[in-house]
Design a protein around this motif. Structure first.
Motif, PDB file in Angstrom:
ATOM      1  N   SER A  22      -6.837  -1.274  -6.481  1.00  0.00           N
ATOM      2  CA  SER A  22      -6.849  -2.716  -6.761  1.00  0.00           C
ATOM      3  C   SER A  22      -7.759  -3.112  -7.920  1.00  0.00           C
ATOM      4  CB  SER A  22      -7.328  -3.483  -5.529  1.00  0.00           C
ATOM      5  OG  SER A  22      -6.479  -3.262  -4.460  1.00  0.00           O
ATOM      6  N   SER A  58       0.877   1.661  -5.991  1.00  0.00           N
ATOM      7  CA  SER A  58      -0.067   0.695  -6.563  1.00  0.00           C
ATOM      8  C   SER A  58      -0.562  -0.321  -5.542  1.00  0.00           C
ATOM      9  CB  SER A  58       0.610  -0.055  -7.719  1.00  0.00           C
ATOM     10  OG  SER A  58      -0.278  -1.017  -8.251  1.00  0.00           O
ATOM     11  N   SER A  59      -1.875  -0.485  -5.502  1.00  0.00           N
ATOM     12  CA  SER A  59      -2.471  -1.587  -4.739  1.00  0.00           C
ATOM     13  C   SER A  59      -2.569  -2.773  -5.678  1.00  0.00           C
ATOM     14  CB  SER A  59      -3.898  -1.269  -4.287  1.00  0.00           C
ATOM     15  OG  SER A  59      -3.999   0.012  -3.825  1.00  0.00           O
ATOM     16  N   GLY A  60      -3.249  -3.781  -5.207  1.00  0.00           N
ATOM     17  CA  GLY A  60      -3.475  -4.946  -6.057  1.00  0.00           C
ATOM     18  C   GLY A  60      -2.835  -6.206  -5.522  1.00  0.00           C
ATOM     19  N   ALA A  61      -2.007  -6.059  -4.466  1.00  0.00           N
ATOM     20  CA  ALA A  61      -1.311  -7.233  -3.939  1.00  0.00           C
ATOM     21  C   ALA A  61      -2.293  -8.241  -3.338  1.00  0.00           C
ATOM     22  CB  ALA A  61      -0.286  -6.797  -2.894  1.00  0.00           C
ATOM     23  N   VAL A  62      -3.225  -7.751  -2.547  1.00  0.00           N
ATOM     24  CA  VAL A  62      -4.197  -8.659  -1.924  1.00  0.00           C
ATOM     25  C   VAL A  62      -5.032  -9.347  -3.008  1.00  0.00           C
ATOM     26  CG1 VAL A  62      -6.272  -8.792  -0.485  1.00  0.00           C
ATOM     27  CG2 VAL A  62      -4.336  -7.394   0.266  1.00  0.00           C
ATOM     28  N   ALA A  63      -5.539  -8.537  -3.937  1.00  0.00           N
ATOM     29  CA  ALA A  63      -6.396  -9.087  -4.994  1.00  0.00           C
ATOM     30  C   ALA A  63      -5.650 -10.131  -5.821  1.00  0.00           C
ATOM     31  CB  ALA A  63      -6.898  -7.952  -5.880  1.00  0.00           C
ATOM     32  N   ARG A  74     -13.049 -12.666  -0.697  1.00  0.00           N
ATOM     33  CA  ARG A  74     -12.086 -11.975   0.155  1.00  0.00           C
ATOM     34  C   ARG A  74     -12.215 -12.466   1.595  1.00  0.00           C
ATOM     35  NH1 ARG A  74      -9.210  -6.824  -0.126  1.00  0.00           N
ATOM     36  NH2 ARG A  74      -8.977  -5.997   1.966  1.00  0.00           N
ATOM     37  N   ASN A 143       4.015   0.199  -2.347  1.00  0.00           N
ATOM     38  CA  ASN A 143       2.800  -0.364  -1.752  1.00  0.00           C
ATOM     39  C   ASN A 143       2.960  -0.298  -0.240  1.00  0.00           C
ATOM     40  OD1 ASN A 143       0.302  -1.557  -1.385  1.00  0.00           O
ATOM     41  ND2 ASN A 143       0.810  -3.467  -2.445  1.00  0.00           N
ATOM     42  N   GLU A 144       1.861  -0.496   0.453  1.00  0.00           N
ATOM     43  CA  GLU A 144       1.971  -0.590   1.897  1.00  0.00           C
ATOM     44  C   GLU A 144       2.657  -1.912   2.229  1.00  0.00           C
ATOM     45  OE1 GLU A 144      -0.861   0.574   5.407  1.00  0.00           O
ATOM     46  OE2 GLU A 144      -1.516  -1.288   4.510  1.00  0.00           O
ATOM     47  N   ASP A 146       2.169  -4.633   3.775  1.00  0.00           N
ATOM     48  CA  ASP A 146       1.002  -5.292   4.374  1.00  0.00           C
ATOM     49  C   ASP A 146       1.353  -6.409   5.360  1.00  0.00           C
ATOM     50  OD1 ASP A 146      -1.055  -3.804   2.993  1.00  0.00           O
ATOM     51  OD2 ASP A 146      -0.521  -4.888   1.182  1.00  0.00           O
ATOM     52  N   GLU A 152      -4.201  -0.090   5.293  1.00  0.00           N
ATOM     53  CA  GLU A 152      -4.812   0.046   3.971  1.00  0.00           C
ATOM     54  C   GLU A 152      -5.708  -1.142   3.649  1.00  0.00           C
ATOM     55  OE1 GLU A 152      -4.913   2.687   2.392  1.00  0.00           O
ATOM     56  OE2 GLU A 152      -3.113   3.880   2.768  1.00  0.00           O
ATOM     57  N   ILE A 153      -5.375  -2.295   4.202  1.00  0.00           N
ATOM     58  CA  ILE A 153      -6.232  -3.471   4.011  1.00  0.00           C
ATOM     59  C   ILE A 153      -7.586  -3.195   4.654  1.00  0.00           C
ATOM     60  CG2 ILE A 153      -6.615  -5.821   4.895  1.00  0.00           C
ATOM     61  CD1 ILE A 153      -3.745  -6.454   4.225  1.00  0.00           C
ATOM     62  N   ASP A 157      -7.208   1.056   0.737  1.00  0.00           N
ATOM     63  CA  ASP A 157      -6.774   0.669  -0.593  1.00  0.00           C
ATOM     64  C   ASP A 157      -5.704   1.645  -1.105  1.00  0.00           C
ATOM     65  OD1 ASP A 157      -6.677  -1.040  -2.744  1.00  0.00           O
ATOM     66  OD2 ASP A 157      -8.192   0.044  -3.889  1.00  0.00           O
ATOM     67  N   ASN A 158      -4.829   2.080  -0.215  1.00  0.00           N
ATOM     68  CA  ASN A 158      -3.658   2.915  -0.532  1.00  0.00           C
ATOM     69  C   ASN A 158      -3.936   4.382  -0.846  1.00  0.00           C
ATOM     70  OD1 ASN A 158      -2.076   0.683  -0.151  1.00  0.00           O
ATOM     71  ND2 ASN A 158      -1.357   0.522  -2.247  1.00  0.00           N
ATOM     72  N   ARG A 220     -13.386   0.979   2.467  1.00  0.00           N
ATOM     73  CA  ARG A 220     -12.124   0.653   1.819  1.00  0.00           C
ATOM     74  C   ARG A 220     -12.042   1.334   0.466  1.00  0.00           C
ATOM     75  NH1 ARG A 220     -11.405  -3.476  -0.148  1.00  0.00           N
ATOM     76  NH2 ARG A 220      -9.186  -3.385  -0.282  1.00  0.00           N
TER      77      ARG A 220
HETATM   78  N1  GLU Z   1      -2.039  -2.635   0.090  1.00  0.00           N
HETATM   79  C1  GLU Z   1      -3.107  -3.493  -0.307  1.00  0.00           C
HETATM   80  C2  GLU Z   1      -2.862  -4.116  -1.667  1.00  0.00           C
HETATM   81  O1  GLU Z   1      -2.013  -3.684  -2.382  1.00  0.00           O
HETATM   82  C3  GLU Z   1      -4.392  -2.765  -0.164  1.00  0.00           C
HETATM   83  C4  GLU Z   1      -5.582  -3.241  -0.963  1.00  0.00           C
HETATM   84  C5  GLU Z   1      -6.528  -4.230  -0.329  1.00  0.00           C
HETATM   85  O2  GLU Z   1      -6.718  -4.208   0.882  1.00  0.00           O
HETATM   86  O3  GLU Z   1      -7.116  -5.005  -1.099  1.00  0.00           O
HETATM   87  O4  GLU Z   1      -3.420  -5.102  -2.029  1.00  0.00           O
END
Ligand code: GLU
Length: 378
Positions: A22, A58-63, A74, A143-144, A146, A152-153, A157-158, A220
């Motif tokens: 992320s 790739s992570s980054g979805a939460v961010a 967060r 991605n996971e 989520d 992973e959250i 972080d994947n 994480r």
């Molecule tokens: N699968 C999540 C994502 O892509 C994990 C990363 C996280 O927890 O911030 O954002």
């Protein structure tokens, strides 16, 4: 010890899983870093054009979701993080799609959970889909999922997902791009005597101690989850590289054999690992008997088993179960994952694939057991 000549592991890697975290993808949470993603996509495209098969985890979805929702910090509540992931995933795949397409390569979004890969039927489904995408020259962006899970959250972080995907497609290598150069023997900020680890054996217990000290909690996406991911990836014969994501042309240079970051070499060969995996699934759900022609193809030529070569179906099994393949004398010649359930197999036994649709109402794979899911019995 630095291997100045580089390692053949990455140079020879045909199927590669790349994982980015992320903080790299979203520029420390400031928003999707389209330039960085563009640079990775350019390299992924070059690797595909070089005849390699690549998967991006790739992570980054939460961010990204947090940014889009205007959340500066967060949230602690898991359901809010999951909601953020659902929002952010839209932007995440959009950038990958655009950047890969700019480089003449198609992309596909795949959302997976650990449970999907533990379930035999879903495992086989996910595997067939990914292998088909790779065959089509498309880059899966994974991605996971989520929305429905939060492993992973909470933890990874994947990193773990990257390893599971490497297991799933039997990748030759897993490249974990991160915000650090690789692994040090101790925390370089605290211990001036710490040294960079250029190469080690994946699964070596000493690495876990270096990455966080014995008994350290699994944070994480810290170095410890990467070390554990490398161990897991090695289970199916994949070696792992942990490298700095901003290293220019890292993916290309690694694929040319240059030593970048920390290389954790898998100790088991892919085929051996596959055999072990099959052996671990001792619970046979059934078997199929095959004629002499099919037996010779499977045993002597390493070919897949086609339903037309089957003479009998025994037991009650589902798609994804391990079944035995027996010759006319009843001797087990191989084991493998069934593409069809026993009920379906009985319908297509002795039939050509052109008849499957008429008999089943749909067409699945043309093989009963694909050669890549098959291990010869001794
Ligand atoms: N699968 C999540 C994502 O892509 C994990 C990363 C996280 O927890 O911030 O954002």
């Amino acid at each position: 010890m630095q291997d100045q000549t580089g390692s053949p592991v990455l140079r020879n890697a045909k199927r590669i899983v790349v994982k980015v975290g992320s903080s790299l993808v979203t520029n420390e949470g400031r928003g999707l870093d389209a330039v960085a993603i563009g640079q990775w996509c350019e390299q992924l495209a070059a690797l595909v054009k070089d005849g390699r098969e690549v998967i991006m985890v790739s992570s980054g979805a939460v961010a990204e979701g947090m940014k889009r929702l205007g959340w500066a910090t967060r949230p602690k509540a898991i359901h809010e993080l999951q909601a953020a992931a659902a929002v952010g995933q839209m932007g995440l795949v959009q950038v990958y799609e655009t950047k890969l397409r700019e480089n003449g390569i198609g992309s596909a979004q795949v959302l997976l959970t650990h449970a999907d890969l533990a379930d035999r039927e879903r495992y086989l489904n996910a595997r067939s889909t990914l292998l088909t995408l790779l065959q089509l020259g498309v880059v899966p962006v994974i991605n996971e999922n989520d929305t429905v899970v939060n492993d992973e959250i909470k933890f990874g972080d994947n990193d773990t997902l990257g390893a599971l995907v490497a297991n799933l497609v039997e990748a030759d290598a897993l490249i974990i791009l991160t915000d650090q150069k690789g692994l040090f023997t101790a925390d370089p900020r605290k211990d001036p005597a710490s040294q960079f680890v250029h190469q080690a054996k994946a699964g070596d217990a000493a690495l876990e101690a270096m990455a966080g000290g014995a008994g350290s909690s699994i944070g994480r996406g810290g170095m410890i989850t990467k070390i554990l991911a490398a161990k897991r990836a090695a289970g199916s014969g994949a070696s792992t590289v942990i490298a700095w994501g901003r290293e220019p042309q890292a993916l290309i240079r690694l694929s040319q054999g240059e030593a970048i970051g920390t290389l954790l070499v898998a100790q088991t060969q892919k085929m051996q690992a596959r055999k072990q995996w099959m052996a671990d699934h001792l619970q046979l759900r059934g078997s199929v008997s095959v004629d002499a022609g099919a037996a010779a193809k499977v045993r002597d030529e390493g070919k897949s088993l086609l339903p037309i070569g089957m003479t009998r179906v025994e037991g009650d099994f589902s798609r994804g179960d391990v079944i035995a393949i027996r010759d006319i004398d009843g001797t087990e010649i191989a084991r493998g994952l069934a593409n069809y359930s026993s009920a379906e197999a009985r319908l297509i036994c002795r039939k050509a694939s052109t008849e499957f649709e008429k008999l089943l109402g749909y067409t699945g794979e043309s093989e009963m057991v694909h050669r890549t899911n098959l291990v010869l019995s001794r």
